[in-house]
Design an enzyme around this catalytic site. Structure first.
Site, PDB file in Angstrom:
ATOM      1  N   HIS A   1     -28.066 -21.127 -26.003  1.00 29.55           N
ATOM      2  CA  HIS A   1     -27.075 -21.670 -25.066  1.00 29.55           C
ATOM      3  C   HIS A   1     -25.685 -21.190 -25.434  1.00 29.55           C
ATOM      4  O   HIS A   1     -25.402 -20.906 -26.595  1.00 29.55           O
ATOM      5  CB  HIS A   1     -27.121 -23.205 -25.024  1.00 29.55           C
ATOM      6  CG  HIS A   1     -27.034 -23.862 -26.366  1.00 29.55           C
ATOM      7  ND1 HIS A   1     -28.114 -23.965 -27.210  1.00 29.55           N
ATOM      8  CD2 HIS A   1     -25.998 -24.416 -27.020  1.00 29.55           C
ATOM      9  CE1 HIS A   1     -27.748 -24.574 -28.320  1.00 29.55           C
ATOM     10  NE2 HIS A   1     -26.465 -24.853 -28.243  1.00 29.55           N
TER      11      HIS A   1
ATOM     12  N   HIS B   1     -21.662 -22.321 -25.192  1.00 30.66           N
ATOM     13  CA  HIS B   1     -20.708 -23.411 -24.951  1.00 30.66           C
ATOM     14  C   HIS B   1     -19.505 -22.838 -24.207  1.00 30.66           C
ATOM     15  O   HIS B   1     -18.932 -21.822 -24.639  1.00 30.66           O
ATOM     16  CB  HIS B   1     -20.176 -23.983 -26.271  1.00 30.66           C
ATOM     17  CG  HIS B   1     -21.187 -24.702 -27.113  1.00 30.66           C
ATOM     18  ND1 HIS B   1     -21.253 -26.074 -27.190  1.00 30.66           N
ATOM     19  CD2 HIS B   1     -22.154 -24.234 -27.946  1.00 30.66           C
ATOM     20  CE1 HIS B   1     -22.214 -26.418 -28.032  1.00 30.66           C
ATOM     21  NE2 HIS B   1     -22.780 -25.326 -28.511  1.00 30.66           N
TER      22      HIS B   1
ATOM     23  N   ASP C   1     -22.039 -30.820 -21.723  1.00 28.33           N
ATOM     24  CA  ASP C   1     -22.427 -31.241 -23.072  1.00 28.33           C
ATOM     25  C   ASP C   1     -22.174 -32.742 -23.178  1.00 28.33           C
ATOM     26  O   ASP C   1     -21.130 -33.238 -22.779  1.00 28.33           O
ATOM     27  CB  ASP C   1     -21.593 -30.475 -24.118  1.00 28.33           C
ATOM     28  CG  ASP C   1     -22.163 -30.631 -25.515  1.00 28.33           C
ATOM     29  OD1 ASP C   1     -22.338 -31.787 -25.967  1.00 28.33           O
ATOM     30  OD2 ASP C   1     -22.435 -29.608 -26.163  1.00 28.33           O
ATOM     31  N   ILE C   2     -23.147 -33.459 -23.699  1.00 23.97           N
ATOM     32  CA  ILE C   2     -23.066 -34.918 -23.776  1.00 23.97           C
ATOM     33  C   ILE C   2     -22.097 -35.375 -24.877  1.00 23.97           C
ATOM     34  O   ILE C   2     -21.666 -36.527 -24.880  1.00 23.97           O
ATOM     35  CB  ILE C   2     -24.499 -35.514 -23.960  1.00 23.97           C
ATOM     36  CG1 ILE C   2     -24.584 -36.930 -23.443  1.00 23.97           C
ATOM     37  CG2 ILE C   2     -24.982 -35.397 -25.373  1.00 23.97           C
ATOM     38  CD1 ILE C   2     -24.548 -37.053 -21.954  1.00 23.97           C
TER      39      ILE C   2
HETATM   40  P1  AMP Z   1     -25.653 -26.333 -31.056  1.00 20.22           P
HETATM   41  O1  AMP Z   1     -27.169 -26.157 -31.003  1.00 20.22           O
HETATM   42  O2  AMP Z   1     -25.145 -26.410 -32.465  1.00 20.22           O
HETATM   43  O3  AMP Z   1     -24.940 -25.291 -30.235  1.00 20.22           O
HETATM   44  O4  AMP Z   1     -25.325 -27.740 -30.401  1.00 20.22           O
HETATM   45  C1  AMP Z   1     -26.079 -28.263 -29.332  1.00 20.22           C
HETATM   46  C2  AMP Z   1     -25.184 -28.950 -28.338  1.00 20.22           C
HETATM   47  O5  AMP Z   1     -26.029 -29.547 -27.370  1.00 20.22           O
HETATM   48  C3  AMP Z   1     -24.311 -30.074 -28.932  1.00 20.22           C
HETATM   49  O6  AMP Z   1     -22.964 -29.851 -28.589  1.00 20.22           O
HETATM   50  C4  AMP Z   1     -24.872 -31.328 -28.285  1.00 20.22           C
HETATM   51  O7  AMP Z   1     -23.876 -32.295 -27.994  1.00 20.22           O
HETATM   52  C5  AMP Z   1     -25.515 -30.810 -27.026  1.00 20.22           C
HETATM   53  N1  AMP Z   1     -26.616 -31.630 -26.532  1.00 20.22           N
HETATM   54  C6  AMP Z   1     -27.686 -32.050 -27.243  1.00 20.22           C
HETATM   55  N2  AMP Z   1     -28.494 -32.796 -26.471  1.00 20.22           N
HETATM   56  C7  AMP Z   1     -27.913 -32.839 -25.247  1.00 20.22           C
HETATM   57  C8  AMP Z   1     -28.252 -33.466 -24.010  1.00 20.22           C
HETATM   58  N3  AMP Z   1     -29.372 -34.199 -23.878  1.00 20.22           N
HETATM   59  N4  AMP Z   1     -27.422 -33.310 -22.959  1.00 20.22           N
HETATM   60  C9  AMP Z   1     -26.286 -32.578 -23.082  1.00 20.22           C
HETATM   61  N5  AMP Z   1     -25.912 -31.965 -24.217  1.00 20.22           N
HETATM   62  C10 AMP Z   1     -26.711 -32.098 -25.285  1.00 20.22           C
END
Ligand code: AMP
Length: 130
Positions: free
Chosen positions: A93, A95, A29-30
């Site tokens: 996804h 986490h 996660d970025i």
């Molecule tokens: P959620 O949809 O609420 O579970 O959150 C989406 C997650 O994806 C967040 O923690 C973001 O930091 C992560 N995220 C979004 N874009 C990217 C990316 N390009 N690379 C890695 N992580 C990402």
């Protein structure tokens, strides 16, 4: 339009890859809550995780287990926290967050900042344990 995660899987957007098989993909996660915070996604694009078919959701959990075992070996912690939110990215996804206390998986916490080199080193450390 393809989701940002599909574009990552297809190599159109860079990521810090941790693991991949035919059906699933894991990357850092970025905006991590903790070092090693990893996302596991199915290659098949589906917004809501509970709309996935049974085989995919079961396989996703088994793939997550492999990644979580490697993650815990790479980043010492009490256990790997598992969270499913999906409020930001409409591509199912999971986490995986190394945690020592409940506070470590509080998504309201400020996110950590790492340099690209640090992200790369973390991803490599985890993938070496697979
Ligand atoms: P959620 O949809 O609420 O579970 O959150 C989406 C997650 O994806 C967040 O923690 C973001 O930091 C992560 N995220 C979004 N874009 C990217 C990316 N390009 N690379 C890695 N992580 C990402």
């Amino acid at each position: 339009m393809a989701s940002i995660f599909t574009r990552i899987i297809n190599g159109e957007i860079p990521c810090y890859k941790v693991a991949e098989d035919d059906l699933f993909f894991a990357f850092l996660d970025i905006n991590p809550l903790r070092e090693g915070h990893t996302l596991v996604v199915p290659k098949k694009e589906e917004d809501y995780i509970f709309d996935l078919d049974d085989d995919t959701i079961a396989g996703m959990m088994l793939f997550s287990k492999k990644v979580a075992v490697a993650l815990k070996a790479a980043i010492p912690c009490a256990r790997i926290g598992v969270a499913i939110l999906g409020l930001e990215v409409p591509h199912a996804h999971i986490h995986l967050v190394p945690m020592n206390s409940m506070e470590d998986v509080n998504f309201r916490n400020p996110k950590l900042k790492f340099t690209p080199e640090e992200f790369r080193a973390t991803a490599e450390k985890i993938s070496k344990k697979l």
